[in-house]
Design an enzyme around this catalytic site. Structure first.
Site, mmCIF file in Angstrom:
data_model
loop_
_atom_site.group_PDB
_atom_site.id
_atom_site.type_symbol
_atom_site.label_atom_id
_atom_site.label_comp_id
_atom_site.label_asym_id
_atom_site.label_seq_id
_atom_site.Cartn_x
_atom_site.Cartn_y
_atom_site.Cartn_z
ATOM 1 N N VAL A 94 -5.562 5.111 -7.476
ATOM 2 C CA VAL A 94 -5.522 3.826 -6.775
ATOM 3 C C VAL A 94 -5.593 4.228 -5.305
ATOM 4 O O VAL A 94 -4.597 4.682 -4.742
ATOM 5 C CB VAL A 94 -4.255 3.008 -7.106
ATOM 6 C CG1 VAL A 94 -4.221 1.722 -6.310
ATOM 7 C CG2 VAL A 94 -4.177 2.727 -8.606
ATOM 8 N N PRO A 95 -6.772 4.130 -4.686
ATOM 9 C CA PRO A 95 -7.064 4.852 -3.450
ATOM 10 C C PRO A 95 -6.473 4.259 -2.169
ATOM 11 O O PRO A 95 -7.191 3.835 -1.257
ATOM 12 C CB PRO A 95 -8.596 4.839 -3.414
ATOM 13 C CG PRO A 95 -8.956 3.560 -4.096
ATOM 14 C CD PRO A 95 -7.938 3.400 -5.189
ATOM 15 N N CYS A 96 -5.165 4.296 -2.075
ATOM 16 C CA CYS A 96 -4.509 3.792 -0.864
ATOM 17 C C CYS A 96 -4.847 4.655 0.355
ATOM 18 O O CYS A 96 -4.703 4.196 1.489
ATOM 19 C CB CYS A 96 -3.000 3.687 -1.073
ATOM 20 S SG CYS A 96 -2.215 5.207 -1.614
ATOM 21 N N HIS A 97 -5.331 5.875 0.127
ATOM 22 C CA HIS A 97 -5.725 6.737 1.247
ATOM 23 C C HIS A 97 -6.937 6.176 1.992
ATOM 24 O O HIS A 97 -7.189 6.572 3.128
ATOM 25 C CB HIS A 97 -6.014 8.164 0.747
ATOM 26 C CG HIS A 97 -7.110 8.265 -0.246
ATOM 27 N ND1 HIS A 97 -6.911 8.041 -1.599
ATOM 28 C CD2 HIS A 97 -8.436 8.548 -0.100
ATOM 29 C CE1 HIS A 97 -8.062 8.200 -2.231
ATOM 30 N NE2 HIS A 97 -9.000 8.505 -1.348
ATOM 31 N N ASN A 101 0.833 -1.195 0.000
ATOM 32 C CA ASN A 101 0.000 0.000 0.000
ATOM 33 C C ASN A 101 0.874 1.254 0.000
ATOM 34 O O ASN A 101 0.619 2.205 -0.745
ATOM 35 C CB ASN A 101 -0.923 -0.022 1.216
ATOM 36 C CG ASN A 101 -2.045 0.954 1.126
ATOM 37 O OD1 ASN A 101 -2.834 0.913 0.197
ATOM 38 N ND2 ASN A 101 -2.133 1.847 2.102
#
Length: 153
Positions: A114-117, A105
């Site tokens: 790519v919503p790693c948040h 991540n």
């Protein structure tokens, strides 16, 4: 690209987006932007304006097979939702993967899209974000506000 979170550096080849990263440095810009870059700039702008809730871009991030598998799982986390690293580890095959999932991540080269948040600690706390916790908080609040206001429906 300038954004509410500061400068974003976008990297692509002719057809696929490779990176979206935060940077304080001025980077030399290309004179001619491939169509993928034009679409990325437009879609990120729409995201920040609250008019886009998912992205329709061809992605080709560099990484190991495991990292790419984790990034594919990130793409399935809905706008305005969060999951824990543990949840992702279970989806990847084993809770024993939690640390490896966290590492993958953190190495996600395509921020926001790519919503790693959207990945948080098992206790619900915000932990770790390559772009900084203030940016992570902003992104999560931005999505939560839009979801709360029903703009997704």
């Amino acid at each position: 690209m300038e954004s509410p979170l500061g400068r974003l550096v976008l990297v692509s080849n002719d057809t696929n987006l490779k990176e979206v990263t935060f940077s304080e440095e001025l980077i030399e810009e290309s004179e001619i932007l491939p169509e993928i870059m034009q679409r990325t700039v437009r879609q990120l702008g729409e995201y920040f304006e609250g008019m886009r809730f998912d992205f329709d871009l061809d992605l080709d991030p560099d990484g190991t097979e495991f990292q790419k598998a984790v990034w594919q799982l990130l793409l399935k986390v809905p706008f305005g939702a969060t999951k824990s690293y543990r949840d992702l580890a279970l989806e990847s095959g084993s809770v024993l993967n939690t640390r490896a999932v966290g590492t993958a991540n953190g190495k996600n080269p395509i921020a926001i899209i790519v919503p790693c948040h959207r990945i948080i600690g098992s206790d619900g706390k915000m932990v770790g974000y390559a772009g900084g916790l203030e940016r992570k908080k902003w992104l999560l609040l931005h999505e939560a506000e839009l979801t709360k206001n029903g703009r997704l429906f």
